[in-house]
Design a protein around this motif. Structure first.
Motif, PDB file in Angstrom:
ATOM      1  N   UNK A 121      73.418   9.014 -39.421  1.00 20.83           N
ATOM      2  CA  UNK A 121      73.892   9.459 -40.741  1.00 20.83           C
ATOM      3  C   UNK A 121      72.842  10.319 -41.431  1.00 20.83           C
ATOM      4  N   UNK A 122      71.580   9.885 -41.415  1.00 24.27           N
ATOM      5  CA  UNK A 122      70.513  10.641 -42.083  1.00 24.27           C
ATOM      6  C   UNK A 122      70.333  12.023 -41.466  1.00 24.27           C
ATOM      7  N   UNK A 123      70.324  12.089 -40.140  1.00 29.41           N
ATOM      8  CA  UNK A 123      70.125  13.375 -39.473  1.00 29.41           C
ATOM      9  C   UNK A 123      71.310  14.292 -39.708  1.00 29.41           C
ATOM     10  N   UNK A 124      72.522  13.746 -39.647  1.00 27.84           N
ATOM     11  CA  UNK A 124      73.707  14.559 -39.919  1.00 27.84           C
ATOM     12  C   UNK A 124      73.638  15.159 -41.326  1.00 27.84           C
ATOM     13  N   UNK A 128      73.064  19.731 -44.865  1.00 29.29           N
ATOM     14  CA  UNK A 128      72.537  20.321 -46.101  1.00 29.29           C
ATOM     15  C   UNK A 128      71.670  21.541 -45.783  1.00 29.29           C
ATOM     16  N   UNK A 129      70.859  21.442 -44.748  1.00 31.63           N
ATOM     17  CA  UNK A 129      70.003  22.574 -44.363  1.00 31.63           C
ATOM     18  C   UNK A 129      70.830  23.764 -43.908  1.00 31.63           C
ATOM     19  N   UNK A 130      71.852  23.514 -43.091  1.00 34.81           N
ATOM     20  CA  UNK A 130      72.719  24.605 -42.643  1.00 34.81           C
ATOM     21  C   UNK A 130      73.435  25.250 -43.819  1.00 34.81           C
ATOM     22  N   UNK A 131      73.891  24.442 -44.751  1.00 38.40           N
ATOM     23  CA  UNK A 131      74.582  24.979 -45.926  1.00 38.40           C
ATOM     24  C   UNK A 131      73.627  25.789 -46.806  1.00 38.40           C
ATOM     25  N   UNK A 132      72.366  25.358 -46.883  1.00 40.81           N
ATOM     26  CA  UNK A 132      71.387  26.104 -47.673  1.00 40.81           C
ATOM     27  C   UNK A 132      71.117  27.467 -47.047  1.00 40.81           C
ATOM     28  N   UNK A 133      71.108  27.519 -45.733  1.00 40.06           N
ATOM     29  CA  UNK A 133      70.832  28.780 -45.045  1.00 40.06           C
ATOM     30  C   UNK A 133      72.043  29.706 -45.023  1.00 40.06           C
ATOM     31  N   UNK A 134      73.229  29.122 -44.887  1.00 42.02           N
ATOM     32  CA  UNK A 134      74.445  29.932 -44.799  1.00 42.02           C
ATOM     33  C   UNK A 134      75.591  29.177 -45.461  1.00 42.02           C
ATOM     34  N   UNK A 135      75.896  29.557 -46.686  1.00 45.19           N
ATOM     35  CA  UNK A 135      76.962  28.871 -47.415  1.00 45.19           C
ATOM     36  C   UNK A 135      78.303  29.124 -46.742  1.00 45.19           C
ATOM     37  N   UNK A 194      83.130  23.527 -41.635  1.00 48.07           N
ATOM     38  CA  UNK A 194      83.600  22.898 -40.401  1.00 48.07           C
ATOM     39  C   UNK A 194      82.597  23.137 -39.275  1.00 48.07           C
ATOM     40  N   UNK A 195      82.187  24.390 -39.095  1.00 46.78           N
ATOM     41  CA  UNK A 195      81.224  24.710 -38.034  1.00 46.78           C
ATOM     42  C   UNK A 195      79.914  23.962 -38.254  1.00 46.78           C
ATOM     43  N   UNK A 196      79.412  23.968 -39.487  1.00 45.52           N
ATOM     44  CA  UNK A 196      78.146  23.289 -39.783  1.00 45.52           C
ATOM     45  C   UNK A 196      78.234  21.786 -39.551  1.00 45.52           C
ATOM     46  N   UNK A 197      79.350  21.184 -39.922  1.00 42.91           N
ATOM     47  CA  UNK A 197      79.483  19.739 -39.719  1.00 42.91           C
ATOM     48  C   UNK A 197      79.623  19.401 -38.240  1.00 42.91           C
ATOM     49  N   UNK A 242      76.827  17.110 -36.466  1.00 40.39           N
ATOM     50  CA  UNK A 242      77.262  15.857 -35.835  1.00 40.39           C
ATOM     51  C   UNK A 242      76.958  15.865 -34.344  1.00 40.39           C
ATOM     52  N   UNK A 243      77.220  16.969 -33.683  1.00 40.43           N
ATOM     53  CA  UNK A 243      76.959  17.061 -32.240  1.00 40.43           C
ATOM     54  C   UNK A 243      75.477  16.893 -31.940  1.00 40.43           C
ATOM     55  N   UNK A 244      74.643  17.589 -32.691  1.00 46.74           N
ATOM     56  CA  UNK A 244      73.197  17.485 -32.474  1.00 46.74           C
ATOM     57  C   UNK A 244      72.712  16.062 -32.720  1.00 46.74           C
TER      58      UNK A 244
END
Length: 161
Positions: free
Chosen positions: A109-112, A117-124, A128-131, A135-137
């Protein structure tokens, strides 16, 4: 602005200083990981492996950043790239919260949440793709480390199940 007075806003100088700082931090991780016990009870992989790998990755990424900065400065010597303080602060705060809540929420949960949040900060956008990527990683690293390598990471919290 104070950063201009210090000469940090010049092309690539902030990235160069950051790459050197992160390389030194990676070296500290490498050295300090040697002080951690080699193996843990019930685990084939010791607790010193993860900090060692993190330090190694940090050094390699720092070298890459430094070389890219030098290459960019040579191609565009007068280009001014604005500092992205807001993105940096979002990722910094989320990193601190990630470290603080890792034990409470568990690795998955913490890593997800941290990655999302980091992906959203870099590219709003691209929720769906970011989640899916976050989750996969998170799941793949957890599976690889815990199941394949027989290591241990904080699982799901007790209150979650």
């Amino acid at each position: 602005m104070l950063l201009k007075e210090w000469g940090i806003v010049r092309t690539g100088s902030f990235d160069r200083y950051a790459s050197i700082l992160f390389a030194l931090l990676g070296a500290v991780f490498l050295l300090e990981s040697r002080n951690i016990a080699d193996s843990a009870y019930g685990s084939e992989i010791g607790p010193n492996v993860f900090p060692f790998l993190l330090g190694l990755i940090l050094i390699l990424l720092s070298v890459k950043l430094f070389l890219e900065t030098v290459k960019t400065v040579q191609k565009q010597p007068n280009a001014q790239n604005p500092l992205q303080i807001k993105r940096f602060l979002i990722i910094l705060v989320s990193s601190i919260l990630y470290a603080a809540f890792l034990g409470m929420f568990g690795y998955l949960i913490s890593t997800f949440l941290f990655l999302f949040i980091s992906f959203q900060a870099m590219e709003k956008g691209n929720w769906i793709k970011n989640s899916i990527v976050a989750a996969s990683f998170s799941f793949c690293v957890y599976y690889l480390f815990v199941v394949v390598l027989k290591g241990s990471l904080p699982g799901l919290p007790v209150w979650f199940s």
